[in-house]
Design a protein around this motif. Sequence first.
Motif, PDB file in Angstrom:
ATOM      1  N   HIS A 275       0.860  -1.193   0.000  1.00 27.48           N
ATOM      2  CA  HIS A 275       0.000   0.000   0.000  1.00 27.48           C
ATOM      3  C   HIS A 275       0.889   1.234   0.000  1.00 27.48           C
ATOM      4  N   PRO A 276       0.722   2.115  -0.997  1.00 27.02           N
ATOM      5  CA  PRO A 276       1.675   3.212  -1.168  1.00 27.02           C
ATOM      6  C   PRO A 276       1.692   4.187   0.010  1.00 27.02           C
ATOM      7  N   ALA A 277       2.865   4.335   0.636  1.00 27.42           N
ATOM      8  CA  ALA A 277       3.000   5.169   1.835  1.00 27.42           C
ATOM      9  C   ALA A 277       2.604   6.613   1.559  1.00 27.42           C
ATOM     10  N   LYS A 278       2.866   7.104   0.341  1.00 24.97           N
ATOM     11  CA  LYS A 278       2.522   8.499   0.015  1.00 24.97           C
ATOM     12  C   LYS A 278       1.138   8.612  -0.630  1.00 24.97           C
ATOM     13  N   LYS A 279       0.404   7.506  -0.633  1.00 26.19           N
ATOM     14  CA  LYS A 279      -0.978   7.477  -1.135  1.00 26.19           C
ATOM     15  C   LYS A 279      -1.110   8.140  -2.502  1.00 26.19           C
ATOM     16  N   MET A 280      -0.181   7.807  -3.398  1.00 29.10           N
ATOM     17  CA  MET A 280      -0.210   8.414  -4.729  1.00 29.10           C
ATOM     18  C   MET A 280       0.001   7.382  -5.826  1.00 29.10           C
ATOM     19  N   THR A 281      -0.607   7.678  -6.969  1.00 33.03           N
ATOM     20  CA  THR A 281      -0.454   6.842  -8.155  1.00 33.03           C
ATOM     21  C   THR A 281       0.176   7.685  -9.253  1.00 33.03           C
ATOM     22  N   VAL A 282       1.243   7.177  -9.834  1.00 37.51           N
ATOM     23  CA  VAL A 282       1.916   7.875 -10.920  1.00 37.51           C
ATOM     24  C   VAL A 282       1.697   7.096 -12.210  1.00 37.51           C
ATOM     25  N   VAL A 283       1.221   7.788 -13.230  1.00 39.39           N
ATOM     26  CA  VAL A 283       1.109   7.173 -14.551  1.00 39.39           C
ATOM     27  C   VAL A 283       2.144   7.855 -15.429  1.00 39.39           C
ATOM     28  N   THR A 284       3.069   7.089 -15.956  1.00 37.80           N
ATOM     29  CA  THR A 284       4.108   7.701 -16.760  1.00 37.80           C
ATOM     30  C   THR A 284       4.537   6.795 -17.899  1.00 37.80           C
ATOM     31  N   CYS A 285       5.543   7.274 -18.648  1.00 37.09           N
ATOM     32  CA  CYS A 285       6.002   6.540 -19.824  1.00 37.09           C
ATOM     33  C   CYS A 285       6.946   5.406 -19.423  1.00 37.09           C
ATOM     34  N   MET A 286       7.003   4.413 -20.303  1.00 35.10           N
ATOM     35  CA  MET A 286       7.884   3.272 -20.077  1.00 35.10           C
ATOM     36  C   MET A 286       9.349   3.585 -20.411  1.00 35.10           C
ATOM     37  N   ASP A 287       9.639   4.813 -20.864  1.00 32.52           N
ATOM     38  CA  ASP A 287      10.994   5.201 -21.281  1.00 32.52           C
ATOM     39  C   ASP A 287      12.045   4.718 -20.270  1.00 32.52           C
TER      40      ASP A 287
END
Length: 182
Positions: free
Chosen positions: A28-40
């Motif tokens: 469970h993410p400690a910073k309660k955040m979801t990042v959507v980014t590139c696979m680069d």
Amino acid sequence: MSQLEDILTFNKNFVEKKAYEPFVASGHPAKKMTVVTCMDCRLIELLPQALNIKNGDAIMVKCAGGMIEDPYSSTMKSILVSLYELGSEAVYVIGHTDCGMHGLEAKNMIEDIKKRGVNDQSFAVVRAQGVNPEEWLNGFQSVDEQVRSSIAVVKNHPLLPAGTPVFGLVIDPKTGELRSIK
Ligand SMILES: [Zn+2]
């Protein structure tokens, strides 16, 4: 030795010497955040360090260009799972400059695919699924617009928890500098 053998040999040693210990975290993410980014591949370590994210801090969803086009894609499903099942409370869509998807034209990629021996019959199979390869394989023309468009897909999703903040950013894949997208 093959690459896979190299990986497995390294891995055996990694586990034996308990090199995993600094990375132990809950799912469970400690910073309660979801990042959507590139696979680069330049963003593997740069992006988390530039955002002060450590193992266990955030859910990371990656795909080509960080593009969220289809509200019923696996990317959008991942976002919803992170928000409902893993304790995330905010979504950050992070595009980047010098992205491989910038200016990628489906017709060029289709040519590359055909050069590798994939024939028209295979493209017919794709079309029979209701997918138009000339649209599906396109990249984007502006990273800012891409991020705005992806944010809109998330914000307008009928299953998004009410009040979920959705932020847009662009990262420089060399310096890690972030720029907010309004
Ligand atoms: Zn990219």
